[in-house]
Design a protein around this motif. Structure first.
Motif, PDB file in Angstrom:
ATOM      1  N   SER A   1      15.519  48.467 -59.367  1.00  0.00           N
ATOM      2  CA  SER A   1      15.710  49.654 -58.544  1.00  0.00           C
ATOM      3  C   SER A   1      14.428  50.474 -58.516  1.00  0.00           C
ATOM      4  CB  SER A   1      16.851  50.506 -59.114  1.00  0.00           C
ATOM      5  OG  SER A   1      16.903  51.755 -58.472  1.00  0.00           O
TER       6      SER A   1
ATOM      7  N   LEU B   1      21.780  40.768 -57.813  1.00  0.00           N
ATOM      8  CA  LEU B   1      21.993  40.782 -56.367  1.00  0.00           C
ATOM      9  C   LEU B   1      22.426  39.391 -55.903  1.00  0.00           C
ATOM     10  CD1 LEU B   1      18.706  42.664 -55.423  1.00  0.00           C
ATOM     11  CD2 LEU B   1      20.977  43.665 -55.654  1.00  0.00           C
ATOM     12  N   THR B   2      23.214  39.359 -54.839  1.00  0.00           N
ATOM     13  CA  THR B   2      23.616  38.068 -54.287  1.00  0.00           C
ATOM     14  C   THR B   2      22.479  37.474 -53.464  1.00  0.00           C
ATOM     15  OG1 THR B   2      24.543  38.983 -52.255  1.00  0.00           O
ATOM     16  CG2 THR B   2      26.038  38.788 -54.139  1.00  0.00           C
TER      17      THR B   2
ATOM     18  N   VAL C   1      19.224  47.499 -50.015  1.00  0.00           N
ATOM     19  CA  VAL C   1      20.603  47.028 -50.076  1.00  0.00           C
ATOM     20  C   VAL C   1      21.481  48.264 -50.201  1.00  0.00           C
ATOM     21  CG1 VAL C   1      22.286  45.622 -51.309  1.00  0.00           C
ATOM     22  CG2 VAL C   1      19.905  44.868 -51.180  1.00  0.00           C
TER      23      VAL C   1
ATOM     24  N   TYR D   1      19.095  45.015 -61.586  1.00  0.00           N
ATOM     25  CA  TYR D   1      20.440  44.790 -61.070  1.00  0.00           C
ATOM     26  C   TYR D   1      20.563  43.360 -60.573  1.00  0.00           C
ATOM     27  CZ  TYR D   1      21.101  49.816 -61.199  1.00  0.00           C
ATOM     28  OH  TYR D   1      21.220  51.120 -61.630  1.00  0.00           O
TER      29      TYR D   1
ATOM     30  N   PHE E   1      25.337  35.864 -58.574  1.00  0.00           N
ATOM     31  CA  PHE E   1      24.325  36.918 -58.466  1.00  0.00           C
ATOM     32  C   PHE E   1      23.008  36.432 -59.084  1.00  0.00           C
ATOM     33  CE2 PHE E   1      28.412  39.087 -58.657  1.00  0.00           C
ATOM     34  CZ  PHE E   1      28.316  39.969 -57.597  1.00  0.00           C
TER      35      PHE E   1
ATOM     36  N   SER F   1      22.726  38.510 -49.689  1.00  0.00           N
ATOM     37  CA  SER F   1      22.271  39.861 -49.347  1.00  0.00           C
ATOM     38  C   SER F   1      20.757  39.932 -49.333  1.00  0.00           C
ATOM     39  CB  SER F   1      22.858  40.905 -50.297  1.00  0.00           C
ATOM     40  OG  SER F   1      22.354  40.749 -51.611  1.00  0.00           O
ATOM     41  N   VAL F   2      20.123  39.264 -50.265  1.00  0.00           N
ATOM     42  CA  VAL F   2      18.656  39.268 -50.331  1.00  0.00           C
ATOM     43  C   VAL F   2      18.055  38.506 -49.147  1.00  0.00           C
ATOM     44  CG1 VAL F   2      16.664  38.488 -51.670  1.00  0.00           C
ATOM     45  CG2 VAL F   2      18.596  39.579 -52.829  1.00  0.00           C
TER      46      VAL F   2
END
Length: 62
Positions: A42, A51-52, A19, A49, A36, A55-56
């Motif tokens: 990471s 994440l949406t 990402v 973190y 999220f 996006s994933v």
């Protein structure tokens, strides 16, 4: 399991996605965080973190 409720597969846990310029390992789902919900660790610093889902899902489909 929450994965299927979010349109993911249980096998997506542990997968690595990129990402932006960072790489993350999918380590969990927090269903109460609607914006999220995905937790990504990471690979650079080991921190988790938020994440949406979009996006994933787009990175897993690529």
């Amino acid at each position: 399991m929450y994965a299927t409720a979010f349109g993911l597969n249980a096998s997506d846990y542990g997968k690595t996605i990129k990402v932006g310029s960072d790489e993350f390992k999918i380590v969990g789902i927090k269903p109460r965080r609607s914006k999220f919900p995905i937790v990504g660790q990471s690979l650079t610093n080991g921190m988790n973190y938020k994440l949406t889902l979009d996006s994933v899902k787009s990175k897993l489909a690529a």
